[in-house]
Design an enzyme around this catalytic site. Structure first.
Site, mmCIF file in Angstrom:
data_model
loop_
_atom_site.group_PDB
_atom_site.id
_atom_site.type_symbol
_atom_site.label_atom_id
_atom_site.label_comp_id
_atom_site.label_asym_id
_atom_site.label_seq_id
_atom_site.Cartn_x
_atom_site.Cartn_y
_atom_site.Cartn_z
ATOM 1 C CE1 TYR A 19 -2.636 -3.349 1.638
ATOM 2 C CE2 TYR A 19 -4.258 -1.737 0.912
ATOM 3 C CZ TYR A 19 -3.931 -3.021 1.282
ATOM 4 O OH TYR A 19 -4.903 -3.997 1.284
ATOM 5 N N PRO A 33 -12.313 0.131 -0.725
ATOM 6 C CG PRO A 33 -11.492 0.117 -2.897
ATOM 7 C CD PRO A 33 -12.422 0.843 -1.990
ATOM 8 C CE LYS A 40 -10.785 -5.740 7.113
ATOM 9 N NZ LYS A 40 -10.216 -7.046 7.468
ATOM 10 C CE1 TYR A 53 -4.251 -7.431 4.621
ATOM 11 C CE2 TYR A 53 -4.958 -5.151 4.388
ATOM 12 C CZ TYR A 53 -4.500 -6.327 3.820
ATOM 13 O OH TYR A 53 -4.310 -6.407 2.455
#
Ligand code: APR
Ligand code: PHB
Length: 412
Positions: free
Chosen positions: A220, A312, A316, A404
């Site tokens: 990320y 997003p 989830k 997460y």
């Protein structure tokens, strides 16, 4: 055996079932399988074709509770064989990578990277193998007599046409698994539901390509030019995302322009290892947080995107859909086997308890990693302070990791 065609529905559509499921996305298909395993009769009514449903490209990060639900539905084998277990995830902030050790921080938990398309395919194959009816290309689907508040509990019914033939299916319950734009939530009388929404001032431009991933784990990225995500479907198929303006159209983005912008957002190591290639899919999706309360109206139960949407960033969406239908299937099984109706009575409360925690995490992670047009100054400093704290605190990293990998299901 076709997994994307209805069983010869012109002769096979019943006039009655126990549970009518509207929508053959992951929520509807998984609910159908869990009900089948519980001996409960259900028909799925889907407005699109099976091929269209299979053509959707969506996130594929599977939490353990979702993997457990797929196993309970009898469709987990290929996920276990082909899915990629991930013990960690990386955050790259201004060119510096930081690994979050999910397994170490959560007592050994991990996520499995396995595309939602594959989950959908596995569910469709199981349904076709067991000869269970999914009516694809149903037109003009409407739901009636949802029975809220009536002591007699009037019998709900679903109406639609297929191949020009009008059908009506009476049922005990309707499961609204028809996504954000579906008919079920929209059919609840005004005032009976309360919705909560936050629309983000940017979108995600996604690209799928048959090239090896840039890293073994997801990255990320927070860069001065905006968010990016390096993900994957397998060791030979990669999925990338770029934060983009809401007024961008996918036609504006050539593959070359996508790869060039991605490089400008990645760290030097990722740039060196990036393998580019022709896109096999490219699309722009808006980001929103959305919740419906309650997730029930009489004999209509909402599940998945029909009830809630998450940005997003936290991956989830699929996992929340799986949790909803796990709760709903257990509640319906308790009802039909004569145990009690507490699960039905508490479905919305239980599902929403999990939904709101996932909404919070998805909102937090989105707010942390994206560039917000109005954030300049104080907002940017808040992001930088949050990130500095995160990278310096095991407690903060544990909180990220717990959310997460997915919070535990509370079933009773
Ligand atoms: N009648 C019948 N079917 C309908 C109708 C209708 N009026 N409206 C929508 N549908 C169908 C859609 O065509 C779709 O196949 O309902 C299905 C809903 O599926 P999804 O939108 O995939 O939602 P869900 O099953 O809850 O799965 C959630 O999908 O959108 C992603 O990020 C989300 O990963 C999450 C997952
Ligand atoms: C994806 O692989 O499509 C994906 C992964 C993680 C996310 C979002 C999307 O948070």
């Amino acid at each position: 055996m076709s997994i994307t065609k209805s069983t010869d529905s012109s002769t096979m559509i019943p006039t009655r079932t126990q549970v009518a499921i509207i929508g053959a996305g992951p929520a509807g298909l998984l609910l159908g399988q869990l009900l089948y395993k519980a001996g409960i009769d259900a028909v799925i009514i889907e407005r699109q074709s099976g091929d269209y449903v299979l053509g959707r490209i969506r996130a594929g990060v599977i939490e353990q509770t979702t993997a457990d639900a797929l196993d309970a539905a009898g469709v987990g084998a290929r996920m276990h064989a082909e899915g990629l277990p991930h013990d960690g995830v990386e955050l790259c902030v201004d060119g510096q990578r930081h690994r979050i050790d999910l397994a170490a921080l959560t007592g050994g938990k991990h996520v499995t990277v396995y595309g939602q398309t594959e989950v959908t395919r596995d569910l469709m194959e199981a349904r076709a193998t067991e000869g269970l009816l999914t009516v694809y290309e149903a037109q003009g689907v409407s739901v009636h007599d949802l029975g809220a508040g009536t002591s007699t509990g009037s019998q709900p019914r679903v109406r639609f046409t297929r191949d020009g033939v009008a059908h009506e299916i009476a049922c005990d319950y309707i499961a609204g698994c028809d996504g954000f734009h579906g008919v079920c939530r929209a059919s609840v009388p005004a005032g009976a539901l309360r919705t909560f929404e936050k629309v983000y001032p940017f979108g995600w431009l996604g690209l799928l390509a048959d090239v090896p991933p840039v890293s073994d784990e997801l990255i990320y990225v927070r860069s001065p030019r905006g968010f990016a995500l390096c993900s994957m479907r397998s060791k030979t198929r990669s999925r990338y995302y770029l934060q983009c303006s809401l007024d961008h159209k996918v036609e504006q983005w050539s593959d070359a322009a996508f790869w060039e912008e991605l490089r400008l957002r990645l760290d030097p190591q990722a740039c060196d290892e990036l393998v580019t290639g022709p896109s096999i899919e490219k699309s722009i999706a808006p980001l929103r947080s959305f919740v419906t309360e309650p997730m029930r109206f009489g004999r209509l139960f909402l599940a998945g995107d029909a009830a809630h949407i998450v940005p997003p960033t936290g991956a989830k969406g699929l996992n929340l859909a799986a949790a909803d239908v796990t709760y709903l299937a257990a509640a319906l099984a308790d009802h039909y086997n004569g145990r009690d109706d507490e699960g039905l009575a508490r479905y919305s409360e239980r599902a929403l308890a999990r939904v709101w925690k996932a909404e919070r995490f998805s909102w937090w992670f989105t707010s942390l990693m994206h560039r917000f047009p109005d954030n300049a100054g104080f907002g940017d400093r808040m992001q930088e302070a949050e990130l500095a704290y995160l990278f310096g605190s095991q407690a903060a990293q544990t909180a990220l990791a717990e959310n997460y990998v997915g919070l535990p299901m509370v079933l009773h």
